[in-house]
Design an enzyme around this catalytic site. Structure first.
Site, mmCIF file in Angstrom:
data_model
loop_
_atom_site.group_PDB
_atom_site.id
_atom_site.type_symbol
_atom_site.label_atom_id
_atom_site.label_comp_id
_atom_site.label_asym_id
_atom_site.label_seq_id
_atom_site.Cartn_x
_atom_site.Cartn_y
_atom_site.Cartn_z
ATOM 1 N N SER A 114 -55.938 80.247 7.773
ATOM 2 C CA SER A 114 -55.501 79.345 8.813
ATOM 3 C C SER A 114 -53.974 79.323 8.916
ATOM 4 O O SER A 114 -53.350 80.360 9.121
ATOM 5 C CB SER A 114 -56.096 77.967 8.508
ATOM 6 O OG SER A 114 -56.047 77.146 9.617
ATOM 7 N N HIS A 139 -58.099 81.486 12.490
ATOM 8 C CA HIS A 139 -58.981 80.797 13.431
ATOM 9 C C HIS A 139 -58.131 79.913 14.334
ATOM 10 O O HIS A 139 -56.914 79.837 14.182
ATOM 11 C CB HIS A 139 -60.074 79.990 12.715
ATOM 12 C CG HIS A 139 -59.567 78.853 11.883
ATOM 13 N ND1 HIS A 139 -60.403 78.021 11.170
ATOM 14 C CD2 HIS A 139 -58.308 78.376 11.646
ATOM 15 C CE1 HIS A 139 -59.684 77.108 10.529
ATOM 16 N NE2 HIS A 139 -58.415 77.306 10.808
#
Length: 210
Positions: A114, A139
């Site tokens: 992330s 993501h």
């Protein structure tokens, strides 16, 4: 209220950072004790370990600025083992990495997920590395909103703005198109270190010191 983050549950417990080894150095003036992170900071190595939050960002930014003041022409190494976290905190680190004069080399040790992966890719091109068994995951931002409908609408627009901004930066860092990044970050996208090289997140996998 809006909560925007890029994170995943981590096996790393930041409370463990309280159990920091001490190292003793001998000098002509006697012995001096350092915690291990302070000693490595003298070697221009910064650790980003655990969730990316405001406290972590303040520490990283302060260390980057300090090392720039010490020597603006010598590289800084940022070692990353992080599940991600706050977008605003991560962007504070990212902007400082781009702002300071020294090149910032990044190295993934374990997990860069992330916002951790975003910061890994934010290192100086040609100087972004990973250890062989590390994992990298990208993501889209995660958001949680509550309140009346008009407030939720405002917060949703902010999350969409952040997603577009993050995708644009990641596209520039990887050489991918914004459309490719948007598609590839629609769901959790895990990569091996070698796959991260192919994708453009990093430049090289390091198995041993050169």
């Amino acid at each position: 209220m809006i909560t925007t983050s890029m994170t995943r549950t981590s096996a790393l417990d930041t409370d463990m950072l309280g159990m920091v080894p001490m190292v003793i150095e001998q000098s002509g003036r006697g012995e001096r004790a350092y915690d291990i992170y302070s000693r490595l900071l003298k070697e221009r190595i910064i650790f980003l370990v655990g969730p990316v939050n405001d406290q972590m960002a303040n520490l990283i930014v302060a260390q980057l600025l300090f090392l720039e003041s010490e020597n603006p022409d010598k590289d800084i190494s940022l070692y990353i083992n992080s599940p991600g976290g706050s977008v605003s905190a991560g962007m504070a680190i990212y902007d400082t990495m781009q702002f300071i004069k020294p090149n910032v080399s990044t190295l993934c040790t374990g997990l860069a997920a992330s916002m951790g992966a975003f910061l890994l890719a934010a290192g100086e091109k040609g100087k972004r590395f990973s250890l062989p068994n590390s994992r990298i995951m990208i993501h889209q931002p995660l958001g949680g909103a509550q309140g009346q409908a008009s407030d939720i609408e405002i917060q949703a627009r902010e999350i969409l703005y952040l997603r577009e901004r993050l995708n644009a930066i990641l596209a520039e860092r990887t050489g991918k198109s914004v459309e490719e990044i948007a598609k590839d970050t629609d769901r959790d996208n895990f990569m091996s270190a070698d796959a991260a090289v192919t994708y453009g997140m990093i430049d090289k996998v390091l198995a041993t010191r050169a």
